[in-house]
Scaffold this motif. Structure first.
Motif, mmCIF file in Angstrom:
data_model
loop_
_atom_site.group_PDB
_atom_site.id
_atom_site.type_symbol
_atom_site.label_atom_id
_atom_site.label_comp_id
_atom_site.label_asym_id
_atom_site.label_seq_id
_atom_site.Cartn_x
_atom_site.Cartn_y
_atom_site.Cartn_z
ATOM 1 N N GLY A 231 23.490 46.613 28.795
ATOM 2 C CA GLY A 231 24.923 46.791 28.931
ATOM 3 C C GLY A 231 25.340 47.479 30.214
ATOM 4 O O GLY A 231 26.434 48.055 30.296
ATOM 5 N N ILE A 232 24.489 47.404 31.241
ATOM 6 C CA ILE A 232 24.788 48.023 32.530
ATOM 7 C C ILE A 232 25.403 46.969 33.450
ATOM 8 O O ILE A 232 24.750 45.959 33.736
ATOM 9 N N GLY B 92 28.162 36.265 36.101
ATOM 10 C CA GLY B 92 28.524 36.034 34.710
ATOM 11 C C GLY B 92 29.043 37.313 34.118
ATOM 12 O O GLY B 92 29.425 38.243 34.841
ATOM 13 N N ASP B 93 29.041 37.397 32.804
ATOM 14 C CA ASP B 93 29.504 38.614 32.143
ATOM 15 C C ASP B 93 28.668 39.800 32.606
ATOM 16 O O ASP B 93 27.447 39.830 32.421
ATOM 17 N N ASP C 42 33.434 37.069 41.311
ATOM 18 C CA ASP C 42 33.231 36.981 39.874
ATOM 19 C C ASP C 42 33.155 35.496 39.518
ATOM 20 O O ASP C 42 33.098 34.656 40.416
ATOM 21 N N ARG C 43 33.178 35.169 38.238
ATOM 22 C CA ARG C 43 33.019 33.773 37.843
ATOM 23 C C ARG C 43 34.116 32.881 38.426
ATOM 24 O O ARG C 43 33.840 31.812 38.979
ATOM 25 N N GLU C 44 35.358 33.330 38.344
ATOM 26 C CA GLU C 44 36.462 32.517 38.841
ATOM 27 C C GLU C 44 36.382 32.329 40.350
ATOM 28 O O GLU C 44 36.705 31.261 40.871
ATOM 29 N N PRO D 174 30.941 26.196 38.291
ATOM 30 C CA PRO D 174 30.689 27.531 37.743
ATOM 31 C C PRO D 174 29.287 28.017 38.117
ATOM 32 O O PRO D 174 28.440 27.231 38.556
ATOM 33 N N PRO D 175 29.020 29.308 37.938
ATOM 34 C CA PRO D 175 27.714 29.863 38.329
ATOM 35 C C PRO D 175 26.525 29.136 37.729
ATOM 36 O O PRO D 175 25.491 28.974 38.394
ATOM 37 N N GLU D 176 26.652 28.671 36.483
ATOM 38 C CA GLU D 176 25.503 28.023 35.837
ATOM 39 C C GLU D 176 25.157 26.674 36.461
ATOM 40 O O GLU D 176 24.088 26.121 36.175
#
Length: 467
Positions: A142-143, A159-160, A178-180, A189-191
């Protein structure tokens, strides 16, 4: 307004919001960008190149000042994880490291350590793979993560909880994705970033891709079909005979290209990320490193922008000189050069092991020292400038022999430095003086040269002469 710029601005505006981020630094990428962004003429007084060190340190100070990371790790290449076996030409076109960069290379991880942060290398893996693995480990804990790199393939990690800071051509030009922002910039998208590279290739890494398929075409194909494999399976639906032919004949090249661009995320790296985030870095070695490579401007920027009033450890003391002056007359000093200091009617002179002090009118002092080689700090101002020692000597017809002026010498060596305070010059050389043998509450010797750095320390003539 351009939607891509909107995404950049939004990402930038979020920089200081939320919990502190773990910054994962691509050491190789930033080192090369620093080296090529700055003139090769940047060097120490004795000729050691420092442009890469200067640029790398500048980037780190900017990160610390602008983004206040919760922790930082630098990843460095230690192999290519078999990519060169999968595709022999992988990165084979890259020229050898420039000589001036090679000379600085061993000192770059030392620089990062001097800031108090950890370097990570894993044998047989590239820095990207280390970063990808650490990002995955951080996500589990969660970092939040900020990846700092100039390489395009790192966008696959966004990603998140993971963002990317891209370094531009200079050392201060950065953009945050960021993703957008990735979608706005690349059209996917990143993936799908590795699918994009699979189609268009990457000349910087000698990744082939498919001939005739550029970034825009690759993005359009992926927007329509959804993945690299779907593009290759749907060749019959693609317009253009040559494009169909290339996608058919180079399908395996596309798959290999995607594989080469895909980062490894499960290297067995043992590192306590909670400890990295939870411990305030110990920066006691930073001054020593900056002094060694004459990066004074970076140290000042760090103290002004990052330390923000906190006590920054001074330089380590390599030599401490004693100040034990006795009353005497200039004629009692032994033969040889005299290190002289004059202030407020008092004088002090050091010659060899002797250190004498006394009170004497400036004209009389000039007469007593006429013809002897003298060493002073800022001789022009000694004893009061226009009404000081040199003026008194001239009015008396005395000829003072100035053998050395530490102020002028420091200026000639480093004309761009902020000031030429004697205490600071000595501290930069690892030399300090005990403050009349006094001790603090713990019985430790007070070290004027350490505690005075960063301020204008006041020396009496005996201290100045000895120093």
């Amino acid at each position: 307004m351009d939607r891509g710029r909107d995404a950049y601005d939004r990402a930038m505006s979020e920089t200081r919001e939320g919990p502190p981020e773990l910054f994962l630094i691509d050491g190789n990428s930033l080192a090369y960008r620093a080296f090529f962004a700055l003139p090769e003429s940047i060097s120490t007084a004795d000729g050691r190149p420092t442009n890469a060190l200067f640029g790398f340190a500048s980037m780190l100070v900017k990160i610390l000042a602008d983004y206040n990371p919760g922790g930082m790790i630098a990843a460095w290449d230690a192999g290519m994880s078999g990519r060169e076996i999968t595709y022999e030409p992988y990165k084979a076109q890259r020229p050898p490291k420039p000589t001036l960069l090679s000379e600085q290379w061993p000192s770059l991880p030392r620089l990062f350590s001097a800031f108090g942060y950890e370097n990570v290398r894993e044998a047989g893996f590239e820095a990207d793979d280390v970063i990808a693995t650490l990002a995955e480990q951080a996500k589990i804990k969660g970092i939040p993560v900020m990846v700092v790199s100039g390489d395009r393939d790192v966008y696959q990690l966004v990603g998140d909880g993971v963002r990317v800071m891209t370094t531009g051509r200079g050392i201060s030009d950065v953009k945050i994705y960021d993703r957008e922002a990735v979608i706005e910039r690349w059209g996917v998208p990143p993936e799908l970033v590795t699918d994009l590279i699979g189609l268009k290739g990457d000349t910087s890494d000698n990744i082939p891709g498919v001939p005739g398929v550029g970034e825009k075409t690759a993005a359009q194909l992926l927007q329509k079909f959804g993945s690299l494999e779907a593009v290759l399976d749907g060749v019959d639906e693609i317009s253009g005979a040559k494009r169909k032919e290339n996608l058919t004949n180079h399908a395996e090249d596309a798959r290999i290209s995607k594989q080469l661009a895909t980062m490894i995320r499960d290297i067995p790296i043992e590192i306590d990320l909670d400890a990295v985030m939870g411990v305030e870095p110990e920066r006691s070695g930073l001054r020593d490193f900056m002094r060694e490579f004459e990066l004074r401007a970076i140290m000042e920027r760090y103290e002004n922008q990052v330390a923000d009033g906190e006590e920054v450890p001074g330089p380590s003391l390599e030599q401490e000189v004693e100040v034990e002056a006795v009353e005497g007359d200039p004629s009692e000093l032994p033969d040889g050069p005299v290190a002289l200091a004059v202030a407020s009617g008092g004088w002090a002179g050091a010659a060899g092991e002797e250190l004498l002090k006394g009170e004497m009118a400036l004209g009389e002092l000039a007469g007593a020292l006429g013809g002897r080689p003298l060493m002073l700090h800022d001789a022009k101002s000694a004893g009061g400038g226009r009404h000081g020692l040199l003026a008194a000597a001239a009015s008396q017809g005395e000829h003072l022999v100035l053998e050395h002026d530490t102020f002028l010498a420091a200026y000639l060596l480093e004309p761009a430095r902020r000031d030429f305070d004697l205490v600071e010059l000595a501290a930069d050389a690892g030399i300090g003086i005990g403050a009349h043998g006094e001790t603090d509450g713990d019985g430790a010797s007070q070290q004027l040269a350490l505690d005075g750095v960063g301020e204008e320390a006041v020396l009496d003539p005996a201290e100045e002469a000895r120093l």
